[in-house]
Write a protein that holds these residues in place. Structure first.
Motif, mmCIF file in Angstrom:
data_model
loop_
_atom_site.group_PDB
_atom_site.id
_atom_site.type_symbol
_atom_site.label_atom_id
_atom_site.label_comp_id
_atom_site.label_asym_id
_atom_site.label_seq_id
_atom_site.Cartn_x
_atom_site.Cartn_y
_atom_site.Cartn_z
ATOM 1 N N VAL A 1 -38.016 -74.695 -37.590
ATOM 2 C CA VAL A 1 -39.260 -73.924 -37.579
ATOM 3 C C VAL A 1 -39.336 -73.117 -36.284
ATOM 4 C CG1 VAL A 1 -41.760 -74.027 -37.688
ATOM 5 C CG2 VAL A 1 -40.405 -75.693 -38.960
ATOM 6 N N LYS A 2 -39.571 -71.804 -36.445
ATOM 7 C CA LYS A 2 -39.649 -70.928 -35.281
ATOM 8 C C LYS A 2 -41.037 -70.299 -35.204
ATOM 9 C CE LYS A 2 -34.726 -69.826 -35.299
ATOM 10 N NZ LYS A 2 -33.711 -68.744 -35.354
ATOM 11 N N PRO A 3 -41.528 -70.052 -34.014
ATOM 12 C CA PRO A 3 -42.862 -69.433 -33.870
ATOM 13 C C PRO A 3 -42.857 -67.996 -34.374
ATOM 14 C CG PRO A 3 -41.767 -69.567 -31.751
ATOM 15 C CD PRO A 3 -40.915 -70.356 -32.704
ATOM 16 N N GLN A 4 -44.001 -67.574 -34.888
ATOM 17 C CA GLN A 4 -44.133 -66.232 -35.445
ATOM 18 C C GLN A 4 -44.734 -65.227 -34.444
ATOM 19 O OE1 GLN A 4 -42.990 -65.964 -38.711
ATOM 20 N NE2 GLN A 4 -42.373 -68.057 -38.293
ATOM 21 N N ASP A 5 -45.188 -65.729 -33.287
ATOM 22 C CA ASP A 5 -45.785 -64.824 -32.298
ATOM 23 C C ASP A 5 -45.004 -64.882 -31.000
ATOM 24 O OD1 ASP A 5 -46.430 -67.409 -31.699
ATOM 25 O OD2 ASP A 5 -48.413 -66.919 -30.897
ATOM 26 N N GLU A 6 -45.289 -63.937 -30.145
ATOM 27 C CA GLU A 6 -44.560 -63.861 -28.882
ATOM 28 C C GLU A 6 -44.889 -65.011 -27.958
ATOM 29 O OE1 GLU A 6 -45.332 -60.113 -27.182
ATOM 30 O OE2 GLU A 6 -44.262 -58.945 -28.721
ATOM 31 N N GLY B 1 -45.502 -68.026 -28.779
ATOM 32 C CA GLY B 1 -44.943 -69.276 -29.267
ATOM 33 C C GLY B 1 -45.975 -70.282 -29.703
ATOM 34 N N TRP C 1 -47.934 -69.690 -32.768
ATOM 35 C CA TRP C 1 -48.228 -69.598 -34.202
ATOM 36 C C TRP C 1 -46.998 -69.998 -35.006
ATOM 37 C CZ3 TRP C 1 -48.248 -64.557 -37.460
ATOM 38 C CH2 TRP C 1 -48.667 -64.857 -38.779
ATOM 39 N N PHE C 2 -47.114 -71.135 -35.637
ATOM 40 C CA PHE C 2 -46.053 -71.631 -36.506
ATOM 41 C C PHE C 2 -46.552 -71.545 -37.955
ATOM 42 C CE2 PHE C 2 -45.142 -73.488 -32.441
ATOM 43 C CZ PHE C 2 -43.764 -73.452 -32.356
ATOM 44 N N PHE C 3 -45.827 -70.753 -38.765
ATOM 45 C CA PHE C 3 -46.251 -70.571 -40.150
ATOM 46 C C PHE C 3 -45.035 -70.791 -41.047
ATOM 47 C CE2 PHE C 3 -47.016 -67.829 -43.885
ATOM 48 C CZ PHE C 3 -48.182 -68.405 -44.343
ATOM 49 N N GLN C 4 -45.150 -71.686 -42.014
ATOM 50 C CA GLN C 4 -44.018 -72.024 -42.851
ATOM 51 C C GLN C 4 -44.486 -72.180 -44.299
ATOM 52 O OE1 GLN C 4 -42.079 -75.651 -41.753
ATOM 53 N NE2 GLN C 4 -40.088 -74.951 -42.510
#
Length: 294
Positions: A68-73, A75, A77-80
């Motif tokens: 799982v990688k963050p969606q924002d700069e 770090g 916001w994690f969205f899966q």
């Protein structure tokens, strides 16, 4: 013995006598029923035979789930989202991941249909003869070239063709009549007909061919597979590698099996936006060919 004991004993005798009487009176019917039952049980069962259906063994294989990688700069916001794959069940009851609708559209856009396996017809046909049966001049016709020619027994058959400058020249057609025979045959309707049997030596095939006047001639050791075209025409194929342009696409025979009665054909459309297709053609119909995954 008391009075009611005598009555009970008398009733028992009456019942026993009635039982013996019923048994002896119905003995023939009982034996008949027993014989009929034995006869029915000895007969072989009729109808559809139930067969065991092989159920594929469930194989559970682990898969690697991506990290799982963050969606924002920053770090934070994690969205899966997990989207389950689309799964269908084919005609054999097996799970598949290819859409049957897409397969059906591909099958319907495939222009060829399976027409069967047959022996290649021999093009030379007997037309008639002139002269006597002992020394005939035999008339033959090539059904492919529509050419007529005549020949005598044990002589090479030749024909005149137009050469350069409009001059006629004599060419050898590659045929020799080895024997000529006429036979009277009685038909089922009690009529008499004359059947002519000719043995030809064909230099192109390097062997003798026997032709009859009352039936088509085929080359026994030369088979072909027929495919039906959209306009009802037929494409006869004798070996893998043959190709033909049909309905805006190039069709190439990749594999041919006369014994098993199937062919693998690749279709490459002229329109590059349409994907090529590889189909298996047989009596069962047109289905996508199974390709080995490497």
């Amino acid at each position: 013995m008391k009075y009611y004991d005598k009555i009970f004993f008398l009733v028992a005798l009456i019942v026993l006598g009635a039982s013996f009487g019923y048994y002896f009176v119905n003995m023939p019917e009982i034996e008949k029923t027993s014989q009929r039952a034995d006869s029915l049980l000895s007969q072989k069962a009729k109808g559809v035979v139930w067969k065991e259906v092989a159920v594929p063994r469930l194989e559970i294989k682990p898969i690697e789930w991506p990290e799982v990688k963050p969606q924002d700069e920053e770090g934070r916001w994690f969205f899966q989202v997990f989207t389950p794959p689309q799964i269908w069940v084919d005609e054999d009851g097996k799970f598949i991941t290819e859409s049957p609708l897409i397969k059906e559209r591909a099958r319907q856009s495939f222009a060829l249909k399976y027409g069967g396996v047959s022996n290649e017809p021999y093009p030379i046909k007997y037309v008639g003869f002139m002269g006597s049966p002992e020394d005939p001049r035999i008339q033959l016709r090539n059904e492919e070239t529509k050419a007529f020619f005549t020949g005598k027994i044990k002589q090479k058959i030749t024909m005149d063709v137009m050469g350069e400058g409009g001059k006629a020249k004599t060419v050898d057609v590659g045929l020799t009549v080895n024997s000529f025979d006429r036979k009277r045959v009685e038909k089922p309707d009690n009529t008499i007909s004359v059947v002519v049997k000719i043995v030809l030596f064909d230099s192109k095939l390097g062997k003798e061919i026997t032709i009859y006047s009352d039936r088509p001639t085929v080359i026994e050791d030369s088979r072909r597979m027929t495919f039906v075209l959209p306009d009802g025409g037929k494409w006869h194929v004798k070996a893998a590698g043959e190709s033909k342009n049909v309905a805006g696409a190039s069709y190439t025979v990749k594999e041919l099996d006369f014994d098993k009665g199937y062919a693998i054909i690749e279709m490459v459309p002229d329109n590059k936006e349409i994907s090529p297709q590889i189909m298996n053609l047989s009596d069962a119909g047109v289905v996508p060919a199974k390709t080995s995954k490497k």
